[in-house]
Scaffold this active site. Structure first.
Site, PDB file in Angstrom:
ATOM      1  CB  CYS A   1      -3.325  -2.427  19.528  1.00  0.00           C
ATOM      2  SG  CYS A   1      -2.368  -3.583  19.728  1.00  0.00           S
TER       3      CYS A   1
ATOM      4  NE  ARG B   1      -5.596   1.578  15.447  1.00  0.00           N
ATOM      5  CZ  ARG B   1      -5.124   2.697  15.547  1.00  0.00           C
ATOM      6  NH1 ARG B   1      -5.794   3.664  14.744  1.00  0.00           N
ATOM      7  NH2 ARG B   1      -4.179   2.837  16.342  1.00  0.00           N
TER       8      ARG B   1
ATOM      9  CG  HIS C   1      24.075  -2.544 -14.734  1.00  0.00           C
ATOM     10  ND1 HIS C   1      25.452  -2.437 -14.931  1.00  0.00           N
ATOM     11  CD2 HIS C   1      23.390  -1.492 -15.297  1.00  0.00           C
ATOM     12  CE1 HIS C   1      25.604  -1.392 -16.046  1.00  0.00           C
ATOM     13  NE2 HIS C   1      24.467  -0.692 -15.949  1.00  0.00           N
TER      14      HIS C   1
ATOM     15  CD1 TRP D   1      -1.005  -6.688  13.296  1.00  0.00           C
ATOM     16  CD2 TRP D   1       0.637  -5.405  14.288  1.00  0.00           C
ATOM     17  NE1 TRP D   1      -0.078  -6.774  12.477  1.00  0.00           N
ATOM     18  CE2 TRP D   1       0.978  -6.080  13.108  1.00  0.00           C
ATOM     19  CE3 TRP D   1       1.695  -4.757  14.985  1.00  0.00           C
ATOM     20  CZ2 TRP D   1       2.218  -5.840  12.635  1.00  0.00           C
ATOM     21  CZ3 TRP D   1       2.708  -4.462  14.513  1.00  0.00           C
ATOM     22  CH2 TRP D   1       3.392  -5.125  13.357  1.00  0.00           C
TER      23      TRP D   1
ATOM     24  CE  LYS E   1      -0.384   0.525  -2.185  1.00  0.00           C
ATOM     25  NZ  LYS E   1       0.482   1.520  -1.735  1.00  0.00           N
TER      26      LYS E   1
ATOM     27  CD  GLU F   1       2.990   3.410  -3.391  1.00  0.00           C
ATOM     28  OE1 GLU F   1       4.183   3.246  -2.717  1.00  0.00           O
ATOM     29  OE2 GLU F   1       1.765   3.101  -3.036  1.00  0.00           O
TER      30      GLU F   1
ATOM     31  CG  ASN G   1      -2.035   1.260  20.261  1.00  0.00           C
ATOM     32  OD1 ASN G   1      -1.342   0.535  19.794  1.00  0.00           O
ATOM     33  ND2 ASN G   1      -2.574   2.352  19.453  1.00  0.00           N
ATOM     34  N   GLY G   2       0.387   0.042  22.208  1.00  0.00           N
ATOM     35  CA  GLY G   2       1.723   0.812  22.441  1.00  0.00           C
ATOM     36  C   GLY G   2       2.468  -0.453  22.861  1.00  0.00           C
TER      37      GLY G   2
ATOM     38  CD  GLU H   1       0.598  -2.432   0.468  1.00  0.00           C
ATOM     39  OE1 GLU H   1       0.628  -2.417   1.622  1.00  0.00           O
ATOM     40  OE2 GLU H   1       0.350  -1.289  -0.072  1.00  0.00           O
TER      41      GLU H   1
ATOM     42  CE  LYS I   1      -4.260   3.576   6.042  1.00  0.00           C
ATOM     43  NZ  LYS I   1      -3.874   3.602   4.658  1.00  0.00           N
TER      44      LYS I   1
HETATM   45  C1  AGP Z   1       1.716   1.098   1.928  1.00  0.00           C
HETATM   46  O1  AGP Z   1       0.516   0.833   1.397  1.00  0.00           O
HETATM   47  C2  AGP Z   1       1.412   1.025   3.369  1.00  0.00           C
HETATM   48  N1  AGP Z   1       0.215   1.024   3.940  1.00  0.00           N
HETATM   49  C3  AGP Z   1       2.815   1.398   4.297  1.00  0.00           C
HETATM   50  O2  AGP Z   1       3.902   1.478   3.509  1.00  0.00           O
HETATM   51  C4  AGP Z   1       2.632   2.976   4.832  1.00  0.00           C
HETATM   52  O3  AGP Z   1       2.670   3.810   3.856  1.00  0.00           O
HETATM   53  C5  AGP Z   1       3.735   3.247   6.009  1.00  0.00           C
HETATM   54  O4  AGP Z   1       3.329   2.065   6.882  1.00  0.00           O
HETATM   55  C6  AGP Z   1       3.549   4.500   6.242  1.00  0.00           C
HETATM   56  O5  AGP Z   1       2.567   4.902   6.887  1.00  0.00           O
HETATM   57  P1  AGP Z   1       2.130   6.339   7.280  1.00  0.00           P
HETATM   58  O6  AGP Z   1       2.010   7.110   5.812  1.00  0.00           O
HETATM   59  O7  AGP Z   1       1.004   6.574   8.033  1.00  0.00           O
HETATM   60  O8  AGP Z   1       3.129   7.050   7.969  1.00  0.00           O
END
Ligand code: AGP
Length: 606
Positions: A2, A27, A502, A74, A483, A479, A98-99, A486, A601
């Site tokens: 949010c 976000r 394995h 969200w 990428k 990683e 938000n929360g 996602e 985000k």
């Molecule tokens: C990765 O591309 C994501 N956006 C996600 O995995 C992100 O790294 C994770 O939510 C952690 O966020 P932060 O670094 O803000 O704590």
């Protein structure tokens, strides 16, 4: 996650709030809404969908007023829908939140028993009802808010307005909320990009702060009603820095910003001539007494920690245990005052990472955070902080945050090594020298981005990918696979190359491309054998190697050659082509690259 904004001033609030909400779109959200106060009456419009849809909806109405609050939601409690979208109203009181309110079930029951009727499935709706109940009992608006939030358990950043009174109230606990400081106007927001068009002077509200805004300006009190003072910070990010700057997506812009982001992260900290690292007056405990280092984070930041483990253990010879923040505290970790806990987070607001910090503090560990966002919870509440200086990262997929996190981890290792007398000045100078060359090497990769786009075009229709690498390249492929999945929604799995035989090798055929990350390092020869195993099963190999890795180049279907660097810094260089591969495939498939479906985000719920 949010986002909330609020405005009180002389201008029409609606367009200001909409523009501010758009800056918070990164976000991630599923619905949006706005409430505008006009001559003592409040009009609310809200709906499922994007901020632009909300703007369209409002175009049929004559929405006027110079005070208002707005929200992007969200969903956590109740599906994305108009009835669950914020703002929520009870009587005269209107709230954006938000929360998560943890005790909303019992509060709702109590309020229902008083005859109050609820119209959404959200936890948030108890807040306006609770405030309104105090207003009805004769309390003034400020006291009603204060008394109500004392009853809330959980996290909140709140924007609150009320009919009849031209007053806006903001309150914060465990969710981010800032005030933009401007003469004659008041603006609140969840994050800096939302206010940068208006001001670069910012106050970061702290937990239990309540800010009260009216025509004269604002004041901040605590939940007991005592006045509190908060410092004004000047933000050097321009509004343009938080925009796309000519690139099709924020993600692409942020990938191309990495030479600058890393240069900024190094600036003023690396002293190559002296073989020294200075880290923002960081005071560490006596390192002789540190028996173990923990690195804890989520998602991409967790992958940076896995790389940090290689960097720290091979140089400092202190054991490093890496954990996913959402797992850490549930296994009763063996952590105490002879341990150091390093938390890595772009946003500094990830709920699980904050919870891990609390766990570490409770058990007397020295807690150090590596964050990108100034004033964030992890930056404020840790015993020490080192900022990554990557600038605002708007794309949901983390790119420049990741490579600057590895940069900081490497600098931190050098800083600690110096204190521990591990390297000679000559060795330190050599490592710092290579670190300083990294931005140029990244630029070399970026100059060849077209080649990666061609590779992406060739493989974009495949439904599954395997990513393999050994040693420090293993977290790098984790990683890379994250990428791809996602932002393109293609299934991608990462494996330590030696583990392939394995199990996953059973999947290999001509429809299962294998991304192999293998710079010419101590693991190169072994990974060549894994490439042979894939080729023997008619698998397609996309090889990412460096200028010394000649052996398999002629045998595989696609190759990308990266500049050479030292082992510990390979993940920074290799991150770039893997980010670009994912980006170009997603772009060719036409997905919503900057706001992939179902993702936020900043994950501010556990
Ligand atoms: C990765 O591309 C994501 N956006 C996600 O995995 C992100 O790294 C994770 O939510 C952690 O966020 P932060 O670094 O803000 O704590």
């Amino acid at each position: 996650m949010c986002g909330i904004v609020g405005y009180l001033g002389r201008k029409e609030a609606f367009s200001i709030l909409i523009e501010a909400l758009k800056k918070l779109e990164y976000r991630g959200y599923d619905s949006a809404g706005v409430a505008i106060w006009n001559r003592g009456k409040i009009e609310i419009i809200r709906q499922k969908g994007k901020v632009d849809d909300l703007k369209k909806l409002a175009s049929n109405k004559d929405i006027k007023g110079t005070m208002g609050i707005a929200h992007t939601r969200w969903a956590t409690h109740g599906i994305p829908s108009e009835r669950n979208a914020h703002p929520h109203r009870a009587g005269e009181v209107v709230v954006v939140h938000n929360g998560i309110i943890e005790n909303y079930v019992e509060l709702k029951q109590r309020l229902r028993n008083e005859g109050r009727r609820f119209s959404s499935d959200t936890d948030t709706e108890v807040i306006p009802h609770l405030i309104n109940s105090y207003v009805e009992k004769g309390h003034n608006f400020v006291d009603a808010v204060r008394l109500a939030i004392c009853e809330l358990k959980g996290s909140y950043a709140l924007g609150i307005i009320k009919e009849k009174e031209r007053v806006m109230i903001a309150a914060k606990k465990e969710s981010p909320l800032i005030i933009g400081v401007v003469d004659g106007e008041s603006i609140i927001a969840s994050d800096i990009p939302a206010i940068l068009d208006i001001t670069n002077k910012v106050i970061f509200l702290e937990d239990n702060d309540i800010a009260i805004f009216n025509e004269e300006g604002f004041r901040i009190i605590d939940t007991m009603g005592n006045a509190v003072e908060r410092k004004i910070h000047t933000i050097n990010w321009t509004s343009a820095m938080a925009q796309k700057g000519g690139y099709k997506h924020f993600m692409l812009k942020e990938i191309f910003e990495q030479p600058v982001a890393i240069t900024n992260t190094l600036t003023g900290r690396v002293k190559e001539d002296k073989g020294e690292i200075e880290l923002d007056n960081l005071k560490l405990p006596n390192l002789e007494k540190i028996k173990k280092i923990w690195m804890v984070a989520c998602g991409t930041s967790y992958h940076a920690c896995l790389i940090g483990k290689y960097i720290f253990e091979s140089n400092l010879r202190i054991p490093v245990e890496v954990d996913i923040a959402s797992e850490f505290r549930y296994r009763d970790p063996i952590i105490g005052k002879d341990n150091m806990l390093i938390l890595v987070s772009q946003s500094g607001e990830t709920a699980d990472t904050i919870a891990a910090m609390k766990e570490g503090k409770k058990r007397d560990s020295f807690v150090l955070s590596i964050c990108n966002v100034l004033g964030s919870t992890l930056a404020r509440d840790a015993d020490g902080v080192v900022f990554t200086h990557a600038g605002p990262e708007i794309g949901v997929a983390s790119t420049k945050a990741f490579t600057t996190q590895i940069t900081v981890l490497f600098m931190l290792m050098l800083f600690m090594a110096k204190k521990m007398g591990i390297f000679t000045t000559g060795q330190l100078k050599e490592k710092i020298g290579e670190l300083r060359r990294i931005p140029h090497k990244i630029q070399e990769v970026l100059n060849n981005a077209k080649h990666i786009e061609e590779i992406a075009r060739k493989y974009m229709t495949y439904k599954d990918f395997l990513y393999i690498g050994r040693g420090i390249n293993y977290p790098s492929v984790m990683e890379g696979a994250l990428k791809l999945k996602e932002i393109s929604y293609i299934h991608a799995e990462a494996y330590a190359a030696g583990e392939m035989k394995h199990g996953p090798i059973a999947l290999i055929d001509e429809n299962f491309p294998v991304v192999v990350l293998s710079p010419y390092d101590i693991t190169y020869q072994k990974t060549c054998s894994n490439i042979e195993e894939v080729l023997a099963r008619r698998g397609k190999v996309l090889l990412f190697t460096d200028t010394s890795g000649h052996e398999m180049v002629e045998r595989v279907e696609s190759v990308f050659v990266m500049p050479k660097t030292i082992y510990e810094l390979e993940p920074i260089i290799s991150a770039i082509p893997l980010q670009l591969l994912a980006y170009y495939i997603a772009n060719l498939l036409g997905t919503d690259v900057d706001q992939p479906r179902n993702l936020a985000k900043s994950v501010t719920v556990e």
